[in-house]
Design an enzyme around this catalytic site. Structure first.
Site, PDB file in Angstrom:
ATOM      1  N   HIS A 144      -7.667  -1.607   0.207  1.00 16.75           N
ATOM      2  CA  HIS A 144      -6.539  -1.112  -0.584  1.00 16.75           C
ATOM      3  C   HIS A 144      -6.248  -2.052  -1.753  1.00 16.75           C
ATOM      4  CE1 HIS A 144      -3.203   1.938  -0.667  1.00 16.75           C
ATOM      5  NE2 HIS A 144      -3.063   1.222  -1.769  1.00 16.75           N
ATOM      6  N   ASP A 161      -1.485  -3.330   0.890  1.00 18.05           N
ATOM      7  CA  ASP A 161      -1.624  -2.364  -0.207  1.00 18.05           C
ATOM      8  C   ASP A 161      -1.136  -2.967  -1.533  1.00 18.05           C
ATOM      9  OD1 ASP A 161      -2.209  -0.652   1.977  1.00 18.05           O
ATOM     10  OD2 ASP A 161      -0.098  -0.075   2.117  1.00 18.05           O
ATOM     11  N   GLU A 204      -9.082   6.600   0.571  1.00 16.34           N
ATOM     12  CA  GLU A 204      -7.706   6.400   0.127  1.00 16.34           C
ATOM     13  C   GLU A 204      -7.642   5.162  -0.764  1.00 16.34           C
ATOM     14  OE1 GLU A 204      -5.532   5.809   3.787  1.00 16.34           O
ATOM     15  OE2 GLU A 204      -6.089   3.687   3.909  1.00 16.34           O
ATOM     16  N   ASN A 262      -9.171  13.086   7.474  1.00 15.04           N
ATOM     17  CA  ASN A 262      -7.804  12.659   7.195  1.00 15.04           C
ATOM     18  C   ASN A 262      -7.422  12.727   5.732  1.00 15.04           C
ATOM     19  OD1 ASN A 262      -8.973  10.932   9.640  1.00 15.04           O
ATOM     20  ND2 ASN A 262      -6.805  11.330   9.996  1.00 15.04           N
ATOM     21  N   ARG A 299      -1.412  -8.125   7.420  1.00 15.29           N
ATOM     22  CA  ARG A 299      -2.303  -7.849   6.300  1.00 15.29           C
ATOM     23  C   ARG A 299      -1.702  -8.566   5.093  1.00 15.29           C
ATOM     24  NH1 ARG A 299      -2.879  -1.453   6.120  1.00 15.29           N
ATOM     25  NH2 ARG A 299      -0.660  -1.602   6.600  1.00 15.29           N
TER      26      ARG A 299
END
Length: 325
Positions: A261, A17, A197, A160, A294
Site C-alpha cells: 500500500h 496505507d 488494491e 475481493n 504496520r
C-alpha cells in the site's frame, strides 16, 4: 548507493496505507490509516524524516452511525486546482463483522492554503457503476485530463477487488466509461484474498506506472506494477501491461513482512522515494487488520536501463527500532 542511506525506518509508527505528498510550499504532508480506523490525521514537516516527530492534526472524525461510521481507511491528500482534497473509504457500523468489507469512497475539500487549517467540507460519495465494496482511490492528471483509479468488487467477478480507471468531471465525480485495468490472476495476487488494491501513480520515462498491492494483509502482501505508454488510451485495458512477478515483497533476511500500500514522493534533493508500510514480524495473532504494527517506511529507488523502476528489497529497520513494539 544503499537505498537506506538517507532515512531511518520505521518513519512513522503504527501508520498503515501511508500517503506522502511534497507540496510547492516545500512541506511534506502525511496521512495514513490510524490503528483505530476512526479519524483522518494530517501532519507536515520540511524534511521527510521529520514526519515521524511531526504533530498530527485531526481534520475529520467518523460518525456514530451511517455510511461514515466505521473503518476509515487509506486517506490520500491531493492538491487540485488550488484546493486540497482527501480521498478515503468508510463503512457502516454493524452488529456483525459482515459490514467490514462494505466500504464506499468519499471526498473532503478544503480551500485553505494549509490543509492542517481551515474547514473540511464533505463532497459526498464517489459514485461508480456498482454499489459494492470500493476503496483505495487515487487521482492523477495526464495531458489535461484528470483520472481516478480505485479498487472495487465487481459483483460478477470472483474475488475481493479489481483495479479500475475513469475520467473525472471534477475532483469528486466520475464521467464516461469505467474500465477494469487489472484483476487478481497470478498466484502471488490471490493468497488469502483475491486482491488488487492501493494503487499509486508514477509518470516517468514516457510511461504511466501504477503500483498496487495484492493478496491478504499478512506477510503475503506485496506490490505489483502496471504500466502504459504515455501516449496510449489509458481507458483501453489493452494499453496496460502487468508485471508477472511482484516488484516489492517480504524480505525475511531484512525482517520486513508484507510491504505494500505504497505512495511515491521525492527526497529533499530530488531522488525518487518509495513510501510503504510493513511489519517487522511474520506471525500475527488474530485478524491482520487489527494488528496495529504496520509501520510507515521509506527508501529511495532507482531506474533500470529499460525505463522500469527498480524498488529493490525492503531495507532493514534501524537497530533499535523495535523497542516500542
Amino acid at each position: 548507493m544503499d537505498k537506506n542511506t538517507k532515512y531511518t525506518n520505521p518513519l512513522v509508527w503504527q501508520r498503515a496505507d501511508p500517503w506522502v505528498y511534497k507540496h510547492r510550499d516545500h512541506y511534506y504532508y502525511f496521512t495514513a490509516s490510524v490503528p483505530e480506523y476512526d479519524r483522518i490525521e494530517i501532519r507536515r514537516s520540511l524534511t521527510l524524516q521529520g514526519l515521524g516527530e511531526a504533530e498530527p492534526v485531526v481534520v475529520w472524525r467518523k460518525y456514530d452511525s451511517g455510511p461514515f461510521s466505521a473503518n476509515i481507511w487509506a486517506p490520500e491528500l491531493h492538491y487540485i486546482d488550488g484546493k486540497w482534497y482527501i480521498y478515503f473509504a468508510a463503512a457502516r457500523t454493524t452488529e456483525t463483522k459482515e459490514g467490514l468489507f462494505d466500504h464506499r469512497m468519499y471526498v473532503l475539500e478544503n480551500n485553505c492554503a494549509n490543509p492542517l487549517e481551515g474547514q473540511w467540507t464533505e463532497k459526498g460519495q464517489v459514485r461508480t457503476k456498482w454499489e459494492s465494496f470500493a476503496l483505495d482511490a487515487t487521482t492523477f492528471e495526464h495531458r489535461g485530463v484528470r483520472y481516478y483509479v480505485w479498487a472495487q468488487k465487481d459483483p460478477d467477478i470472483a474475488g475481493n477487488s479489481n483495479l479500475y480507471i475513469s475520467k473525472m468531471s471534477n475532483p469528486w465525480t466520475l464521467t464516461g466509461e469505467q474500465v477494469m485495468i487489472s484483476k487478481p490472476e497470478y498466484p502471488w495476487e490471490v493468497i488469502g484474498f483475491k486482491v488488487n488494491e492501493g494503487a499509486a501513480v508514477l509518470k516517468r520515462n514516457g510511461r504511466i506506472y501504477i503500483s498496487y498491492s495484492a493478496s491478504a494483509t499478512d506477510h503475503h502482501y506485496c506490490m505489483g506494477l502496471l504500466y502504459a505508454d504515455e501516449s496510449a488510451d489509458l481507458l483501453d485495458p489493452a494499453s496496460w501491461a502487468k508485471s508477472p512477478e511482484p516488484v516489492f515483497q517480504t524480505s525475511e533476511a531484512n525482517g520486513q513482512y508484507g510491504p505494500g500500500h505504497n505512495s511515491f514522493t521525492v527526497s529533499e534533493d530530488g531522488e525518487d522515494v518509495l513510501v510503504y508500510h510493513a511489519r517487522s514480524y511474520k506471525e500475527i495473532t488474530g485478524d491482520p487488520l487489527y494488528d496495529p504494527n504496520r509501520h510507515t517506511r521509506v527508501q529511495t529507488f532507482t531506474w533500470k536501463e529499460d525505463g522500469m523502476p527498480d524498488f529493490g528489497v525492503p531495507v532493514p529497520d534501524a537497530a533499535d527500532a523495535h523497542e516500542n513494539e
